[in-house]
Every structure is written in C-alpha cells, then in structure tokens.
Design a protein around this motif. Structure first.
Motif, PDB file in Angstrom:
ATOM      1  N   GLY A 162      13.980 -48.449  20.972  1.00 12.28           N
ATOM      2  CA  GLY A 162      14.475 -49.450  21.513  1.00 12.28           C
ATOM      3  C   GLY A 162      13.306 -50.723  21.081  1.00 12.28           C
ATOM      4  N   ASP A 163      13.618 -51.846  21.587  1.00  9.62           N
ATOM      5  CA  ASP A 163      12.843 -53.043  21.263  1.00  9.62           C
ATOM      6  C   ASP A 163      11.392 -52.742  21.556  1.00  9.62           C
ATOM      7  N   GLY A 164      11.094 -51.965  22.922  1.00 11.12           N
ATOM      8  CA  GLY A 164       9.656 -51.876  23.235  1.00 11.12           C
ATOM      9  C   GLY A 164       9.096 -50.859  22.391  1.00 11.12           C
ATOM     10  N   GLN A 190      17.456 -50.476  19.040  1.00  7.21           N
ATOM     11  CA  GLN A 190      18.414 -51.209  19.705  1.00  7.21           C
ATOM     12  C   GLN A 190      17.584 -51.960  20.844  1.00  7.21           C
ATOM     13  N   ASN A 192      17.748 -54.111  23.619  1.00  6.38           N
ATOM     14  CA  ASN A 192      18.381 -54.540  24.801  1.00  6.38           C
ATOM     15  C   ASN A 192      17.852 -55.355  25.739  1.00  6.38           C
ATOM     16  N   TRP A 194      15.091 -55.472  27.130  1.00  6.37           N
ATOM     17  CA  TRP A 194      13.850 -55.174  28.228  1.00  6.37           C
ATOM     18  C   TRP A 194      13.142 -53.868  27.755  1.00  6.37           C
ATOM     19  N   ALA A 195      12.198 -53.421  28.227  1.00  5.92           N
ATOM     20  CA  ALA A 195      11.614 -52.242  28.023  1.00  5.92           C
ATOM     21  C   ALA A 195      10.923 -51.878  29.313  1.00  5.92           C
TER      22      ALA A 195
END
Ligand SMILES: Cc1ncc(C[n+]2csc(CCOP(=O)(O)OP(=O)(O)O)c2C)c(N)n1
Ligand SMILES: [Mg+2]
Length: 374
Positions: A162-164, A190, A192, A194-195
């Motif tokens: 994820g982005d986080g 990916q 999205n 938010w993390a």
C-alpha cells in the motif's frame, strides 16, 4: 558557467476504461479480450461477495480480523498478464489477483480464522503467504527476482503493497536492490489514499508514489487502479521490461471502500463525501457499463451471475470451515523446521495453568526441560 539540468523526469498516468465505462480503443489494443473482461467481471463480483461474507463471519465470531478488499478488485488483472511461472508476493488487499493466479480462496479465510493451513501455499504455485507486517515481503520479492536471474529462469516477481508501506525502509531497500541487481521484479503500490487513519497527504510530500522509484533507477508509472485494462497493460509491459533487467514500480490509484479492517471504523476519520465520490469510480460498475454498452451483459445475466457467486462463496466458506479444527500447537509447528527448545517448552506447557511454567511444576508426564534447567 551555466547551471545544467542534472536530471529530469515525467510520470505517465494511464487510464483506458473510464468511470463511465468508456474505453480508449487505441490504448486497449492487444489487451483484454471480451471473454476475459466477462470472466474478470464475474471474478471480481465473486471477490466482492466473499468480502461481504467474510465481514459477516467476523461479526458473528467465526473469523478473527479481516481486511476487506472492496474497491480494489481490479488488481485481478495482474494475474491475467502474469505467466504461471511468475511469482506473487502479496500483502493483504489483492485477494482477487491471488485467486486468479491459483490460490484456493478458502486459504484466505483460513488465514484470517487463525488456521495455519491457510498459509500453506499449494505445491507448484509460485506465491508467498500474505505478509501482514507491511513491507517485509517486498524484500522477499527482490530476492526471488534476483534468484531467478542468477539461475537463468524466466520468472518475474510481482509484489503488492500500500501507499503507507512506502514509508517503510524495506520498500526503499527492495527497490534499490532490484534496481542495482537488474532483477525481474514488478512493484505494485496500491495507493488507496489511506494507511489506516493516516491520509495520503500525511504519508508523503511527494506528489506521486511512483516517483519514489526514480531514485532507484526503476521504470515508474501511475495507472488508474480501478481500471482492469490499464492495470493489465501496465503489467504486460512491466513483464517485458523486467525480463530485460528493468524493474518497474507501478502506482495504482484506487480506494478502499470498506474500513481498514473489521477492527476499524473509518467513519471516525474519513469524510463521507470522499467515500461517496470514490463509489462512483468503483471498478465493478464501470466494467458492467462497458459490457452493457457492447451488448455483452444484461440484467438477466447479472441475476444469474449473482446466484452462481452465492454458491461459489458458500462452497469456499464450507471448504474453510467443514474440516478438522486446527490444533492450538500449530502456531509452534508452522514456524521452524526444527522447533527450538524454548518454543518446544512453551508448546509443551501451553495447557498448564500458567503458560511457560516449568513442566516439573505441573507434573507433565513428558516434559521438555528448559535449556537453563536441563
Ligand atoms: C511493520 C508494520 N508496522 C505497522 C503495522 C500496522 N499496520 C497494519 S496496516 C497499516 C497501514 C498500511 O497502509 P497501506 O500500506 O497504505 O496499506 P492499506 O492497508 O491501505 O492497503 C499499518 C501501519 C504493520 N502491519 N506492520
Ligand atoms: Mg493504503
């Protein structure tokens, strides 16, 4: 002496199927066939149903925690672009791609039910178990890619995160390693937005996540992450590049329509307007619109599919649950080939009154002495 430009870059953004279901025919050439789009639509709908049922299983106490994938199902396309020999090195929000690559879906439910059998990947399937620590698996993907290169095997390692996760050191080490070693790796970020409760704007000041890959000499691009065509095309091209020693970082712009996990309530930190806007970009809605515009779909076909998917998901739940219950000792046995003495002691005393008590005190018949007291 004039100041020269030392480096310049642009980041491409690709969308092929827009929110209204309109296709860019030029970009879509040599990508997905009609049959593949129909199959993907049915598959993504099945994954959405599985998400809903997993949520209910958790709420009724039959499943531990579950991270819904809802909204991110278009990632399934990667598995259509990938070859059987390619590796999937996943996080926890790409079920749709894993199932298409061959993972029996009940494995995911078993995992979240705390059953170690869910982490046992069937023989012959090139896939690692989901990584819950965010980021650690990207390094494994870099290693798998490098190993394939050293052994002269035509394999590409796809890894998802994820982005986080791009704020973790592991991400940077994995990108750097893959870049330097010219390893056949494709990084799928990916994004999205938010993390858990950390919004994208607090995650990084960089304008894209893709540009982080530039620092490591990777090819980078950004695609609409809710667009099965764009993801497919980007993955196809990344395979060609990976085989030529050029790893790629692909940032997919998507959105998680559900909570972070069943242990979260996103209403506490996320604006309902943002969610409503994201729902209009749903990957399923646009594929259905596209298929209807080509007379490849109808209300009757939809109804029939919904019924088929109910049966499929019921079967998946039955396969995950109608089996012998896992043993509590599995948490020890699944970790090491040879259980270290300290863990063996914990395993042998786990049912005594106090975990970790020396077996002698509990008068177990077959104790494993603590190494310090052996
Ligand atoms: C190494 C590590 N640190 C912290 C966590 C706790 N944690 C679980 S998910 C998550 C956020 C992940 O965000 P992102 O990478 O954007 O993935 P998403 O959940 O949005 O798909 C965090 C911090 C973890 N699982 N692993
Ligand atoms: Mg995220």
């Amino acid at each position: 002496m004039p100041i020269k430009v030392a480096y310049q870059a642009t980041i491409e953004y690709m969308q092929i199927l827009d929110e209204q279901g309109v296709l860019d025919a030029d970009l879509a050439r040599d990508t997905l066939t009609d049959d593949q789009v129909v199959m993907l639509y049915e598959h993504m709908s099945m994954c959405r149903r599985l998400d809903e049922i997993a949520f209910k299983l958790q709420r009724s106490g039959r499943l531990g925690t579950y991270p819904q994938n809802m909204g991110q199902e278009a990632i399934a396309s990667v598995a259509l672009a990938a070859r059987k020999q390619d590796w999937m090195v996943p996080c926890y929000r790409e079920n749709a791609a894993l199932f298409l690559h061959g993972l029996p879906p009940e494995k995911i439910l078993q995992h979240w039910m705390g059953d170690e059998r869910g982490n046992q990947i069937p023989d012959g399937l090139n896939m690692l178990p989901m990584s819950i620590p965010i980021g650690t698996h990207m390094l494994h993907a870099a290693g798998i890619g490098w190993a394939a290169k050293l052994r002269g095997i035509d394999q590409v390692a796809f890894t998802f995160f994820g982005d986080g996760s791009t704020s973790e050191g592991d991400f940077h080490e994995a990108c750097n390693f893959a870049g330097v070693m010219e390893a056949p790796v494709v990084f799928f970020c990916q994004n999205n937005g938010w993390a858990i409760s950390t919004p994208r704007k607090k995650q990084t000041r960089a304008e894209t996540f893709a540009q982080k890959g530039l620092a490591y000499g990777l090819k980078v691009r950004q695609v609409d992450g809710n667009d099965i065509f764009a993801i497919y095309k980007a993955a196809q091209e990344a395979i060609v590049d990976a085989k030529a020693g050029k790893p790629t970082l692909i940032e997919t712009l998507t959105y998680r329509l559900g909570d972070h996990t069943t242990a979260d309530d996103a209403r506490r930190y996320r604006d309902s307007d943002e969610l409503d806007a994201a729902k209009k970009k749903d990957p399923l809605i646009r594929v259905r619109k596209y298929l209807e515009s080509k007379d490849l779909w109808s209300a009757d076909l939809e109804d029939a599919m919904v019924e088929r998917n109910k049966v499929k998901v019921d079967d998946i739940v039955a396969r995950a649950t109608n089996i012998e219950a896992p043993k509590t000792s599995d948490i020890f046995d699944a970790m090491f080939a040879t259980t270290p003495p300290e863990l063996a002691r914990q395993r042998d005393t786990m049912h005594t009154h106090s975990l970790g008590q020396f077996p002698q005190q509990e008068t177990l018949s077959n104790p494993t002495p603590h190494p310090a007291h052996a």
